[in-house]
Design an enzyme around this catalytic site. Structure first.
Site, PDB file in Angstrom:
ATOM      1  N   ASP A  44       0.841  -1.205   0.000  1.00 60.06           N
ATOM      2  CA  ASP A  44       0.000   0.000   0.000  1.00 60.06           C
ATOM      3  C   ASP A  44       0.875   1.255   0.000  1.00 60.06           C
ATOM      4  O   ASP A  44       0.366   2.376  -0.053  1.00 60.06           O
ATOM      5  CB  ASP A  44      -1.020  -0.005   1.150  1.00 60.06           C
ATOM      6  CG  ASP A  44      -0.376  -0.040   2.519  1.00 60.06           C
ATOM      7  OD1 ASP A  44       0.867  -0.025   2.601  1.00 60.06           O
ATOM      8  OD2 ASP A  44      -1.118  -0.079   3.528  1.00 60.06           O
ATOM      9  N   SER A  45       2.199   1.059  -0.011  1.00 57.61           N
ATOM     10  CA  SER A  45       3.114   2.181  -0.279  1.00 57.61           C
ATOM     11  C   SER A  45       2.798   2.778  -1.646  1.00 57.61           C
ATOM     12  O   SER A  45       3.276   3.862  -1.986  1.00 57.61           O
ATOM     13  CB  SER A  45       4.574   1.702  -0.222  1.00 57.61           C
ATOM     14  OG  SER A  45       4.740   0.525  -0.992  1.00 57.61           O
ATOM     15  N   ASP A  83      -1.447  -6.621  -0.544  1.00 56.89           N
ATOM     16  CA  ASP A  83      -1.457  -5.897   0.735  1.00 56.89           C
ATOM     17  C   ASP A  83      -2.889  -5.460   1.055  1.00 56.89           C
ATOM     18  O   ASP A  83      -3.540  -4.788   0.238  1.00 56.89           O
ATOM     19  CB  ASP A  83      -0.554  -4.657   0.601  1.00 56.89           C
ATOM     20  CG  ASP A  83       0.056  -4.240   1.928  1.00 56.89           C
ATOM     21  OD1 ASP A  83      -0.183  -4.911   2.944  1.00 56.89           O
ATOM     22  OD2 ASP A  83       0.799  -3.239   1.929  1.00 56.89           O
ATOM     23  N   GLU A 114      -1.269  -5.474   8.555  1.00 57.63           N
ATOM     24  CA  GLU A 114      -0.502  -4.855   9.637  1.00 57.63           C
ATOM     25  C   GLU A 114      -1.089  -5.245  10.992  1.00 57.63           C
ATOM     26  O   GLU A 114      -2.304  -5.260  11.167  1.00 57.63           O
ATOM     27  CB  GLU A 114      -0.508  -3.326   9.487  1.00 57.63           C
ATOM     28  CG  GLU A 114       0.251  -2.872   8.257  1.00 57.63           C
ATOM     29  CD  GLU A 114       0.392  -1.358   8.172  1.00 57.63           C
ATOM     30  OE1 GLU A 114      -0.042  -0.635   9.100  1.00 57.63           O
ATOM     31  OE2 GLU A 114       0.943  -0.891   7.157  1.00 57.63           O
ATOM     32  N   GLU A 180       9.375  -3.721  10.438  1.00 64.47           N
ATOM     33  CA  GLU A 180       9.734  -2.423   9.859  1.00 64.47           C
ATOM     34  C   GLU A 180      10.250  -1.464  10.936  1.00 64.47           C
ATOM     35  O   GLU A 180       9.585  -1.258  11.964  1.00 64.47           O
ATOM     36  CB  GLU A 180       8.528  -1.792   9.134  1.00 64.47           C
ATOM     37  CG  GLU A 180       8.894  -0.435   8.523  1.00 64.47           C
ATOM     38  CD  GLU A 180       7.909   0.081   7.478  1.00 64.47           C
ATOM     39  OE1 GLU A 180       6.957  -0.634   7.130  1.00 64.47           O
ATOM     40  OE2 GLU A 180       8.125   1.220   7.011  1.00 64.47           O
TER      41      GLU A 180
HETATM   42  O1  KIV Z   1       3.463  -1.112   1.593  1.00 65.62           O
HETATM   43  C1  KIV Z   1       4.638  -1.450   1.606  1.00 65.62           C
HETATM   44  O2  KIV Z   1       5.399  -1.242   0.656  1.00 65.62           O
HETATM   45  C2  KIV Z   1       5.127  -2.124   2.791  1.00 65.62           C
HETATM   46  C3  KIV Z   1       6.598  -2.285   2.912  1.00 65.62           C
HETATM   47  C4  KIV Z   1       7.184  -1.004   3.348  1.00 65.62           C
HETATM   48  C5  KIV Z   1       6.961  -3.416   3.822  1.00 65.62           C
HETATM   49  O3  KIV Z   1       4.369  -2.492   3.648  1.00 65.62           O
END
Ligand code: KIV
Length: 263
Positions: A44-45, A83, A114, A180
């Site tokens: 979700d980045s 994610d 998460e 993280e």
């Molecule tokens: O969303 C993402 O890219 C992540 C990584 C930073 C582990 O959760």
């Protein structure tokens, strides 16, 4: 042969470092797939590096599914980790299941969410229904406002809770856990106590594997990249070359170095 959860478990046992990268589209996914990266996280980045937001909070399940579909078309060997975005799994375990199914029907082989101890019931519920789940503890960006910023987690007294979170998600059936922004000694202790692989990002070199955000490691994110990332385009002739160097530096224990880690 395609990378599976069994492959990753064996890699931990064999002390063969695991490499993950994020990607969000077909072209980068195919390129990464060709460089021996074990998993692509459609993180979700994407809210930050694809959409230009300051946090991943605005990302929706529909957007996560769209990017997962794009990535899935580009891979033959690499595991695709979808994610679960903010708000898509916290209401109930049934909500989590419904949205995990959407990600898997979009091409994800596994899903990430998460949370530690608070997500145990949800992880168990998904695992009992055939979904391989990766947990994500330490700095959990979806809770950035509650955490008061993108800060290192697990220092001092908070270390005990992080260890309990890690043991709890393993017990619940998670196949891996992302750590993280946690102190490297704590990440080492967690890695030694778990049977499942730890995938570090800002968690030091002792983790069983590493993950970086693609745009950070290619040095193309216009805003500031975190201290724990490294620009692999410096001195590289191509994106393939940069990704290949990341893989070999992780395998050889060169990355992450002291300057990418926290104490
Ligand atoms: O969303 C993402 O890219 C992540 C990584 C930073 C582990 O959760």
């Amino acid at each position: 042969m395609a990378v599976t959860v069994t492959t990753m478990k064996k890699m931990k046992a064999d002390k063969d470092k695991i490499t993950w990268l994020t990607a969000y589209d077909y072209s980068f996914a195919s390129l990464i797939d060709g460089q021996g990266v074990d998993a692509i996280l459609v993180g979700d980045s994407l809210g930050m590096v694809m959409q230009g937001h300051d946090t991943p909070i605005p990302v929706t399940i529909e957007q996560s599914c769209y990017h997962t579909e794009c990535v899935a078309r580009g891979v033959t060997n690499t595991m695709v980790v979808g994610d679960l975005p903010f708000g898509s799994y916290q209401t109930s375990k049934e909500q989590a299941y419904e949205n995990a199914v959407k990600l898997m029907q979009s091409g994800a082989h596994t899903v990430k969410l998460e949370g530690g101890e608070l997500q145990i019931e949800t992880i168990q519920f998904l695992v009992e229904r055939g979904i391989a789940v990766c947990a994500h503890i330490g700095l959990t960006p979806q809770s950035v406002h509650q955490l008061g910023g993108f800060k290192v987690q697990g220092r001092g007294a908070a270390a005990k809770q992080l260890i309990e979170d890690a043991l709890g998600v393993e017990q619940a059936g998670a196949f891996a856990v992302v750590l993280e922004a946690v102190p490297q000694n704590l990440a080492q202790e967690i890695t030694e106590r778990l049977n499942i692989p730890t995938i570090g990002i800002g968690a030091g070199p002792a983790c069983d594997g590493q993950v970086l955000v693609l745009q950070d490691m290619l040095g193309i994110y216009p805003k500031r990249s975190p201290k724990f990332s490294k620009n692999y385009m410096q001195g590289a002739e191509s994106v393939q070359n940069a990704v290949g160097r990341y893989v070999s530096e992780v395998k050889e224990g060169i990355f992450p170095a002291e300057q990418h880690s926290f104490n």
